[in-house]
Design a protein around this motif. Structure first.
Motif, PDB file in Angstrom:
ATOM      1  N   HIS A   1      14.784  32.463   0.589  1.00 46.60           N
ATOM      2  CA  HIS A   1      13.886  32.149  -0.515  1.00 46.60           C
ATOM      3  C   HIS A   1      14.555  31.080  -1.377  1.00 46.60           C
ATOM      4  O   HIS A   1      15.729  31.205  -1.726  1.00 46.60           O
ATOM      5  CB  HIS A   1      13.598  33.384  -1.366  1.00 46.60           C
ATOM      6  CG  HIS A   1      12.846  33.066  -2.625  1.00 46.60           C
ATOM      7  ND1 HIS A   1      11.527  32.683  -2.622  1.00 46.60           N
ATOM      8  CD2 HIS A   1      13.245  33.059  -3.917  1.00 46.60           C
ATOM      9  CE1 HIS A   1      11.145  32.457  -3.858  1.00 46.60           C
ATOM     10  NE2 HIS A   1      12.163  32.674  -4.669  1.00 46.60           N
ATOM     11  N   VAL A   2      13.795  30.032  -1.718  1.00 43.15           N
ATOM     12  CA  VAL A   2      14.310  28.966  -2.576  1.00 43.15           C
ATOM     13  C   VAL A   2      13.636  29.083  -3.930  1.00 43.15           C
ATOM     14  O   VAL A   2      12.415  28.991  -4.035  1.00 43.15           O
ATOM     15  CB  VAL A   2      14.046  27.568  -1.959  1.00 43.15           C
ATOM     16  CG1 VAL A   2      14.532  26.478  -2.899  1.00 43.15           C
ATOM     17  CG2 VAL A   2      14.705  27.447  -0.605  1.00 43.15           C
ATOM     18  N   ASP A   3      14.425  29.320  -4.964  1.00 43.53           N
ATOM     19  CA  ASP A   3      13.935  29.376  -6.339  1.00 43.53           C
ATOM     20  C   ASP A   3      14.226  28.023  -6.970  1.00 43.53           C
ATOM     21  O   ASP A   3      15.354  27.733  -7.354  1.00 43.53           O
ATOM     22  CB  ASP A   3      14.639  30.500  -7.098  1.00 43.53           C
ATOM     23  CG  ASP A   3      14.065  30.723  -8.481  1.00 43.53           C
ATOM     24  OD1 ASP A   3      13.276  29.873  -8.950  1.00 43.53           O
ATOM     25  OD2 ASP A   3      14.408  31.744  -9.095  1.00 43.53           O
ATOM     26  N   ARG A   4      13.194  27.182  -7.045  1.00 43.03           N
ATOM     27  CA  ARG A   4      13.383  25.817  -7.561  1.00 43.03           C
ATOM     28  C   ARG A   4      13.690  25.806  -9.047  1.00 43.03           C
ATOM     29  O   ARG A   4      14.375  24.924  -9.536  1.00 43.03           O
ATOM     30  CB  ARG A   4      12.154  24.979  -7.262  1.00 43.03           C
ATOM     31  CG  ARG A   4      12.007  24.704  -5.801  1.00 43.03           C
ATOM     32  CD  ARG A   4      10.865  23.778  -5.513  1.00 43.03           C
ATOM     33  NE  ARG A   4      10.801  23.531  -4.083  1.00 43.03           N
ATOM     34  CZ  ARG A   4       9.697  23.319  -3.423  1.00 43.03           C
ATOM     35  NH1 ARG A   4       8.552  23.307  -4.049  1.00 43.03           N
ATOM     36  NH2 ARG A   4       9.729  23.106  -2.128  1.00 43.03           N
ATOM     37  N   GLY A   5      13.168  26.771  -9.769  1.00 38.10           N
ATOM     38  CA  GLY A   5      13.433  26.830 -11.210  1.00 38.10           C
ATOM     39  C   GLY A   5      14.898  27.048 -11.515  1.00 38.10           C
ATOM     40  O   GLY A   5      15.454  26.441 -12.417  1.00 38.10           O
ATOM     41  N   ARG A   6      15.548  27.918 -10.765  1.00 34.95           N
ATOM     42  CA  ARG A   6      16.971  28.201 -10.970  1.00 34.95           C
ATOM     43  C   ARG A   6      17.864  27.410 -10.031  1.00 34.95           C
ATOM     44  O   ARG A   6      19.085  27.539 -10.093  1.00 34.95           O
ATOM     45  CB  ARG A   6      17.240  29.691 -10.793  1.00 34.95           C
ATOM     46  CG  ARG A   6      16.552  30.532 -11.846  1.00 34.95           C
ATOM     47  CD  ARG A   6      16.993  31.961 -11.815  1.00 34.95           C
ATOM     48  NE  ARG A   6      16.679  32.588 -10.529  1.00 34.95           N
ATOM     49  CZ  ARG A   6      17.159  33.757 -10.134  1.00 34.95           C
ATOM     50  NH1 ARG A   6      17.960  34.412 -10.918  1.00 34.95           N
ATOM     51  NH2 ARG A   6      16.824  34.262  -8.972  1.00 34.95           N
ATOM     52  N   LYS A   7      17.269  26.621  -9.117  1.00 34.84           N
ATOM     53  CA  LYS A   7      18.002  25.834  -8.128  1.00 34.84           C
ATOM     54  C   LYS A   7      18.945  26.741  -7.336  1.00 34.84           C
ATOM     55  O   LYS A   7      20.152  26.532  -7.294  1.00 34.84           O
ATOM     56  CB  LYS A   7      18.760  24.687  -8.793  1.00 34.84           C
ATOM     57  CG  LYS A   7      17.834  23.698  -9.459  1.00 34.84           C
ATOM     58  CD  LYS A   7      18.574  22.546 -10.049  1.00 34.84           C
ATOM     59  CE  LYS A   7      17.569  21.594 -10.679  1.00 34.84           C
ATOM     60  NZ  LYS A   7      18.187  20.487 -11.325  1.00 34.84           N
ATOM     61  N   LEU A   8      18.326  27.749  -6.721  1.00 32.03           N
ATOM     62  CA  LEU A   8      19.082  28.769  -6.029  1.00 32.03           C
ATOM     63  C   LEU A   8      18.384  29.122  -4.718  1.00 32.03           C
ATOM     64  O   LEU A   8      17.163  29.203  -4.661  1.00 32.03           O
ATOM     65  CB  LEU A   8      19.164  30.012  -6.925  1.00 32.03           C
ATOM     66  CG  LEU A   8      19.933  31.206  -6.435  1.00 32.03           C
ATOM     67  CD1 LEU A   8      21.417  30.886  -6.388  1.00 32.03           C
ATOM     68  CD2 LEU A   8      19.669  32.384  -7.342  1.00 32.03           C
ATOM     69  N   MET A   9      19.151  29.326  -3.654  1.00 31.04           N
ATOM     70  CA  MET A   9      18.613  29.778  -2.382  1.00 31.04           C
ATOM     71  C   MET A   9      19.223  31.131  -2.056  1.00 31.04           C
ATOM     72  O   MET A   9      20.438  31.292  -2.073  1.00 31.04           O
ATOM     73  CB  MET A   9      18.924  28.788  -1.269  1.00 31.04           C
ATOM     74  CG  MET A   9      18.329  29.189   0.052  1.00 31.04           C
ATOM     75  SD  MET A   9      18.503  27.858   1.229  1.00 31.04           S
ATOM     76  CE  MET A   9      18.956  28.787   2.664  1.00 31.04           C
ATOM     77  N   VAL A  10      18.361  32.109  -1.766  1.00 29.59           N
ATOM     78  CA  VAL A  10      18.798  33.473  -1.500  1.00 29.59           C
ATOM     79  C   VAL A  10      18.480  33.806  -0.045  1.00 29.59           C
ATOM     80  O   VAL A  10      17.380  33.546   0.431  1.00 29.59           O
ATOM     81  CB  VAL A  10      18.091  34.476  -2.429  1.00 29.59           C
ATOM     82  CG1 VAL A  10      18.535  35.889  -2.144  1.00 29.59           C
ATOM     83  CG2 VAL A  10      18.332  34.109  -3.882  1.00 29.59           C
ATOM     84  N   THR A  11      19.442  34.384   0.677  1.00 22.63           N
ATOM     85  CA  THR A  11      19.244  34.840   2.054  1.00 22.63           C
ATOM     86  C   THR A  11      19.475  36.342   2.092  1.00 22.63           C
ATOM     87  O   THR A  11      20.494  36.838   1.597  1.00 22.63           O
ATOM     88  CB  THR A  11      20.236  34.147   3.005  1.00 22.63           C
ATOM     89  OG1 THR A  11      20.046  32.735   2.891  1.00 22.63           O
ATOM     90  CG2 THR A  11      20.001  34.570   4.432  1.00 22.63           C
ATOM     91  N   MET A  12      18.491  37.060   2.680  1.00 23.49           N
ATOM     92  CA  MET A  12      18.575  38.513   2.775  1.00 23.49           C
ATOM     93  C   MET A  12      18.183  38.960   4.176  1.00 23.49           C
ATOM     94  O   MET A  12      17.453  38.261   4.867  1.00 23.49           O
ATOM     95  CB  MET A  12      17.652  39.172   1.751  1.00 23.49           C
ATOM     96  CG  MET A  12      17.982  38.823   0.320  1.00 23.49           C
ATOM     97  SD  MET A  12      16.970  39.707  -0.859  1.00 23.49           S
ATOM     98  CE  MET A  12      17.536  41.359  -0.607  1.00 23.49           C
ATOM     99  N   PRO A  13      18.648  40.149   4.603  1.00 19.41           N
ATOM    100  CA  PRO A  13      18.227  40.648   5.911  1.00 19.41           C
ATOM    101  C   PRO A  13      16.730  40.989   5.881  1.00 19.41           C
ATOM    102  O   PRO A  13      16.196  41.440   4.878  1.00 19.41           O
ATOM    103  CB  PRO A  13      19.069  41.901   6.126  1.00 19.41           C
ATOM    104  CG  PRO A  13      19.770  42.173   4.867  1.00 19.41           C
ATOM    105  CD  PRO A  13      19.639  40.991   3.972  1.00 19.41           C
ATOM    106  N   CYS A  14      16.065  40.784   7.010  1.00 20.60           N
ATOM    107  CA  CYS A  14      14.633  41.037   7.117  1.00 20.60           C
ATOM    108  C   CYS A  14      14.383  42.534   7.277  1.00 20.60           C
ATOM    109  O   CYS A  14      15.215  43.262   7.854  1.00 20.60           O
ATOM    110  CB  CYS A  14      14.042  40.267   8.283  1.00 20.60           C
ATOM    111  SG  CYS A  14      12.253  40.432   8.422  1.00 20.60           S
ATOM    112  N   ALA A  15      13.254  43.000   6.809  1.00 21.88           N
ATOM    113  CA  ALA A  15      12.902  44.412   6.900  1.00 21.88           C
ATOM    114  C   ALA A  15      12.593  44.844   8.332  1.00 21.88           C
ATOM    115  O   ALA A  15      12.612  46.042   8.626  1.00 21.88           O
ATOM    116  CB  ALA A  15      11.701  44.700   6.014  1.00 21.88           C
ATOM    117  N   CYS A  16      12.349  43.882   9.236  1.00 22.92           N
ATOM    118  CA  CYS A  16      12.018  44.243  10.611  1.00 22.92           C
ATOM    119  C   CYS A  16      13.226  44.751  11.378  1.00 22.92           C
ATOM    120  O   CYS A  16      13.083  45.423  12.389  1.00 22.92           O
ATOM    121  CB  CYS A  16      11.388  43.066  11.348  1.00 22.92           C
ATOM    122  SG  CYS A  16      12.553  41.751  11.772  1.00 22.92           S
ATOM    123  N   GLY A  17      14.418  44.448  10.920  1.00 18.23           N
ATOM    124  CA  GLY A  17      15.636  44.910  11.564  1.00 18.23           C
ATOM    125  C   GLY A  17      15.981  44.186  12.853  1.00 18.23           C
ATOM    126  O   GLY A  17      16.754  44.670  13.668  1.00 18.23           O
TER     127      GLY A  17
END
Length: 109
Positions: A92-108
């Protein structure tokens, strides 16, 4: 004959307006074979007078998992998960905070 650079929408209250120096009143700038809206006058052909305000924000595209192409059975069969496309993680890219977050997917995956 009238001036070809006259704009009928231009109000009389804009007494300090001048012809745009970026496009010479043509309202567009040429880039190769393309004609783009002038970035100096924003396609008005003149500068000065009232400020038109900030550029409008572009519409954000819908999330990729809501794309109607997922309804095609061939496309749906090619990927196990439409969120991570089989990768196992989502970004997910949050342009307002200039931050990119990577998380594990719920599908496993």
């Amino acid at each position: 004959m009238g001036d070809r650079n006259e704009d009928p929408d231009r109000e009389a209250s804009m007494a300090g307006a001048d012809i745009c120096h970026g496009c010479a009143g043509r309202k567009v700038q040429r880039l190769g074979r393309l004609f783009l809206l002038c970035v100096v006058c924003r396609g008005r052909g003149w500068v000065g007078g009232e400020d038109p305000g900030p550029w409008p924000e572009p519409d954000s595209p819908p999330p990729v998992w809501e794309d109607p192409r997922w309804l095609d059975p061939m496309v749906a069969a090619a990927f196990a998960c439409r969120y991570c496309l089989g990768n196992g993680s989502v970004q997910h890219v949050d342009r307002g905070r200039k931050l990119m977050v990577t998380m594990p997917c719920a599908c496993g995956a």
